[in-house]
Design a protein around this motif. Structure first.
Motif, PDB file in Angstrom:
ATOM      1  N   MET A  39       0.919  -1.421   0.177  1.00  0.00           N
ATOM      2  CA  MET A  39      -0.069  -0.034  -0.063  1.00  0.00           C
ATOM      3  C   MET A  39       0.978   1.200   0.188  1.00  0.00           C
ATOM      4  SD  MET A  39      -2.957  -1.295  -0.211  1.00  0.00           S
ATOM      5  CE  MET A  39      -3.978   0.295   0.020  1.00  0.00           C
ATOM      6  N   VAL A  40       1.903   1.055   0.747  1.00  0.00           N
ATOM      7  CA  VAL A  40       2.939   2.180   0.598  1.00  0.00           C
ATOM      8  C   VAL A  40       3.398   2.411  -0.462  1.00  0.00           C
ATOM      9  CG1 VAL A  40       5.059   3.270   1.603  1.00  0.00           C
ATOM     10  CG2 VAL A  40       3.410   2.383   3.192  1.00  0.00           C
ATOM     11  N   PHE A  41       3.792   1.351  -1.293  1.00  0.00           N
ATOM     12  CA  PHE A  41       4.393   1.559  -2.645  1.00  0.00           C
ATOM     13  C   PHE A  41       3.434   2.032  -3.330  1.00  0.00           C
ATOM     14  CE2 PHE A  41       4.813  -0.486  -6.922  1.00  0.00           C
ATOM     15  CZ  PHE A  41       6.143  -0.223  -7.232  1.00  0.00           C
ATOM     16  N   LEU A  42       1.921   1.687  -3.446  1.00  0.00           N
ATOM     17  CA  LEU A  42       1.200   2.444  -4.343  1.00  0.00           C
ATOM     18  C   LEU A  42       0.817   3.805  -3.894  1.00  0.00           C
ATOM     19  CD1 LEU A  42      -1.587  -0.494  -4.556  1.00  0.00           C
ATOM     20  CD2 LEU A  42      -0.103   0.205  -6.377  1.00  0.00           C
ATOM     21  N   SER A  43       1.203   4.113  -2.715  1.00  0.00           N
ATOM     22  CA  SER A  43       1.123   5.634  -2.290  1.00  0.00           C
ATOM     23  C   SER A  43       2.070   6.609  -2.736  1.00  0.00           C
ATOM     24  CB  SER A  43       0.904   5.668  -0.989  1.00  0.00           C
ATOM     25  OG  SER A  43       2.118   5.572  -0.239  1.00  0.00           O
ATOM     26  N   LEU A  44       3.095   6.198  -3.589  1.00  0.00           N
ATOM     27  CA  LEU A  44       4.050   6.930  -4.101  1.00  0.00           C
ATOM     28  C   LEU A  44       3.827   7.933  -5.132  1.00  0.00           C
ATOM     29  CD1 LEU A  44       7.083   4.560  -3.716  1.00  0.00           C
ATOM     30  CD2 LEU A  44       6.468   6.216  -1.868  1.00  0.00           C
ATOM     31  N   GLU A  45       2.539   7.601  -5.701  1.00  0.00           N
ATOM     32  CA  GLU A  45       1.895   8.719  -6.331  1.00  0.00           C
ATOM     33  C   GLU A  45       2.924   9.140  -7.544  1.00  0.00           C
ATOM     34  OE1 GLU A  45      -0.044  11.530  -4.295  1.00  0.00           O
ATOM     35  OE2 GLU A  45      -1.407  10.102  -3.449  1.00  0.00           O
ATOM     36  N   GLU A  46       3.391  10.442  -7.417  1.00  0.00           N
ATOM     37  CA  GLU A  46       4.115  10.857  -8.758  1.00  0.00           C
ATOM     38  C   GLU A  46       5.491  10.014  -8.921  1.00  0.00           C
ATOM     39  OE1 GLU A  46       5.349  15.033  -8.858  1.00  0.00           O
ATOM     40  OE2 GLU A  46       3.361  15.620  -8.259  1.00  0.00           O
ATOM     41  N   TYR A  47       6.069   9.716  -7.771  1.00  0.00           N
ATOM     42  CA  TYR A  47       7.377   8.912  -7.912  1.00  0.00           C
ATOM     43  C   TYR A  47       7.003   7.700  -8.645  1.00  0.00           C
ATOM     44  CZ  TYR A  47      11.225   5.794  -7.338  1.00  0.00           C
ATOM     45  OH  TYR A  47      12.315   5.248  -7.745  1.00  0.00           O
ATOM     46  N   LEU A  48       5.910   7.117  -8.354  1.00  0.00           N
ATOM     47  CA  LEU A  48       5.602   5.615  -8.794  1.00  0.00           C
ATOM     48  C   LEU A  48       4.969   5.815 -10.303  1.00  0.00           C
ATOM     49  CD1 LEU A  48       4.574   2.848  -8.394  1.00  0.00           C
ATOM     50  CD2 LEU A  48       2.339   3.550  -7.499  1.00  0.00           C
ATOM     51  N   TYR A  49       4.350   6.906 -10.798  1.00  0.00           N
ATOM     52  CA  TYR A  49       4.313   7.105 -12.158  1.00  0.00           C
ATOM     53  C   TYR A  49       5.435   7.193 -12.975  1.00  0.00           C
ATOM     54  CZ  TYR A  49      -0.500   8.457 -10.660  1.00  0.00           C
ATOM     55  OH  TYR A  49      -1.679   8.329  -9.891  1.00  0.00           O
ATOM     56  N   GLY A  50       6.453   7.654 -12.459  1.00  0.00           N
ATOM     57  CA  GLY A  50       7.767   7.924 -13.246  1.00  0.00           C
ATOM     58  C   GLY A  50       8.389   6.582 -13.311  1.00  0.00           C
ATOM     59  N   LEU A  51       8.339   5.639 -12.026  1.00  0.00           N
ATOM     60  CA  LEU A  51       8.813   4.316 -11.820  1.00  0.00           C
ATOM     61  C   LEU A  51       8.452   3.473 -12.992  1.00  0.00           C
ATOM     62  CD1 LEU A  51      10.773   2.767  -9.937  1.00  0.00           C
ATOM     63  CD2 LEU A  51       8.764   1.794  -8.985  1.00  0.00           C
ATOM     64  N   ILE A  52       7.168   3.408 -13.185  1.00  0.00           N
ATOM     65  CA  ILE A  52       6.498   2.498 -13.985  1.00  0.00           C
ATOM     66  C   ILE A  52       6.799   2.857 -15.419  1.00  0.00           C
ATOM     67  CG2 ILE A  52       5.106   1.337 -12.272  1.00  0.00           C
ATOM     68  CD1 ILE A  52       2.541   2.849 -12.885  1.00  0.00           C
ATOM     69  N   LEU A  68      10.903   7.174   2.608  1.00  0.00           N
ATOM     70  CA  LEU A  68      12.283   6.170   2.914  1.00  0.00           C
ATOM     71  C   LEU A  68      12.091   5.057   1.748  1.00  0.00           C
ATOM     72  CD1 LEU A  68      14.429   5.816   5.267  1.00  0.00           C
ATOM     73  CD2 LEU A  68      12.959   4.060   6.248  1.00  0.00           C
ATOM     74  N   MET A  69      10.898   4.720   1.471  1.00  0.00           N
ATOM     75  CA  MET A  69      10.697   3.592   0.366  1.00  0.00           C
ATOM     76  C   MET A  69      11.022   4.289  -1.061  1.00  0.00           C
ATOM     77  SD  MET A  69       7.421   1.437  -0.818  1.00  0.00           S
ATOM     78  CE  MET A  69       7.150   0.550   0.833  1.00  0.00           C
ATOM     79  N   GLU A  70      10.833   5.674  -1.030  1.00  0.00           N
ATOM     80  CA  GLU A  70      11.081   6.339  -2.345  1.00  0.00           C
ATOM     81  C   GLU A  70      12.504   6.360  -2.805  1.00  0.00           C
ATOM     82  OE1 GLU A  70       8.993   9.679  -3.233  1.00  0.00           O
ATOM     83  OE2 GLU A  70      10.657  10.690  -4.461  1.00  0.00           O
ATOM     84  N   GLY A  71      13.258   6.756  -1.503  1.00  0.00           N
ATOM     85  CA  GLY A  71      14.760   6.814  -1.650  1.00  0.00           C
ATOM     86  C   GLY A  71      15.483   5.575  -1.960  1.00  0.00           C
TER      87      GLY A  71
END
Ligand code: SF4
Ligand code: SF4
Length: 295
Positions: free
Chosen positions: A16-29, A143-146
């Motif tokens: 759920m934290v992974f999914l909450s990364l929003e902007e960073y997650l869009y870039g990552l995927i 922390l997860m994003e970093g």
């Protein structure tokens, strides 16, 4: 980079934290491919992943086989969250014999024909080789994003950390204070160290990274959800060390403090009872709390 996200026995909080990364997650995927993540996408098989994030504990043979498969198919495996890193709250199951747990929860006929449970709750690296660890219950989003930024750029993933106290901007109250105290025994003075105010705060023994959010942000003691700091794993006795500090803060005897904490396993090892390095058969190890194999 091909990324896989897998849960063993867990609450899915880390994902759920992974999914909450929003902007960073869009870039990552956008720049990488999530090739396997049963919780969020309909893909049944994993062929290969450059990076696999594995959340949860191995509780039965099915989990073990999944963990082993991911190890075979992934170049790098990350233990994601405190369950995977240290056993997490599920390690408390080792306080009781398995048949008692199952019977009390599901009755006599539970799990007939189901996968066999493991004999002992253990961290993921007791079953498969792990390349990096991101503890936290769940790990804080920043922390997860970093961590993910470092992981996809190929940087070294693990680091030896300091403790939560190092991040906690508090000052000391005058001593002695009443204690040992818990949340239900009132609240501390804003801006004052909770441990030195007599509360059971595990900040001095817990690894940093959360920004001391509980004591400094919410005024509640640290329960140790990031797991033991490195040096604690190697040699500290969490119960004795906390009791010693509380004895100093309260002006009482260490034995009295210990006697007034009726549930030491839950209090001091809530997130890491399954950690084998803490289980050493010596005074201060967690072995005395583990009854599952009749220890
Ligand atoms: S409140 Fe807890 S985390 Fe903060 S300095 Fe005191 S013992 Fe450490
Ligand atoms: S202060 Fe302690 S319990 Fe709270 S998030 Fe940090 S490590 Fe976890």
């Amino acid at each position: 980079m091909d990324i896989a996200l897998l849960s063993l026995s867990s609450c899915l909080g880390c994902q759920m934290v992974f999914l909450s990364l929003e902007e960073y997650l869009y870039g990552l995927i956008g720049e990488n491919r999530v090739v396997y993540a049963p919780f969020i996408m309909d893909r049944k098989e994993l062929d290969h992943a450059d990076l696999a994030l594995v959340e949860g504990t191995v509780r039965n043979t099915e989990h073990f086989l999944r963990a082993r498969e991911i190890r075979e198919k992934a170049d790098r495996v990350v233990a994601l969250g405190t369950c995977a890193c240290f056993g997490g709250v599920q390690g408390l199951a080792d306080l009781y014999p398995e048949y008692r747990l199952i019977k009390s929860r599901f009755g006599d006929t539970a799990f007939e024909g189901g996968p066999q449970g493991v004999k002992r709750l253990l961290p993921l690296d007791s079953f498969i080789r792990v390349d990096a660890y991101l503890p936290g219950c769940p790990p804080p989003a920043a922390l997860m994003e970093g961590f993910l930024r470092a992981a996809v750029s190929g940087d070294r993933l693990s680091r030896e950390g300091a403790t939560v106290c190092a991040e906690c901007p508090v000052t000391s109250p005058p001593l002695p204070q009443p204690g040992p105290r818990r949340l239900t025994d009132g609240s501390g003075e804003p801006g004052k160290c909770l441990l030195e105010s007599g509360f059971i705060c595990l900040g001095p023994l817990t690894r940093d990274g959360c920004g001391a959010i509980c004591p400094s942000g919410m005024g509640v003691p640290c329960r140790g959800c990031r797991g033991p700091a490195g040096r604690v794993l190697e040699r500290a006795d969490v119960e004795a060390e906390t009791s010693r500090r509380l004895a100093r803060a309260t002006g009482r005897k260490e034995e009295e403090i210990r006697a007034e904490v009726p549930d030491p396993a839950h209090t001091y090892y809530l997130f890491c009872l399954a950690e084998p390095l803490l289980r050493r058969r010596r005074s201060g190890g967690t072995s005395p709390y583990l009854h599952r194999l009749g220890e």
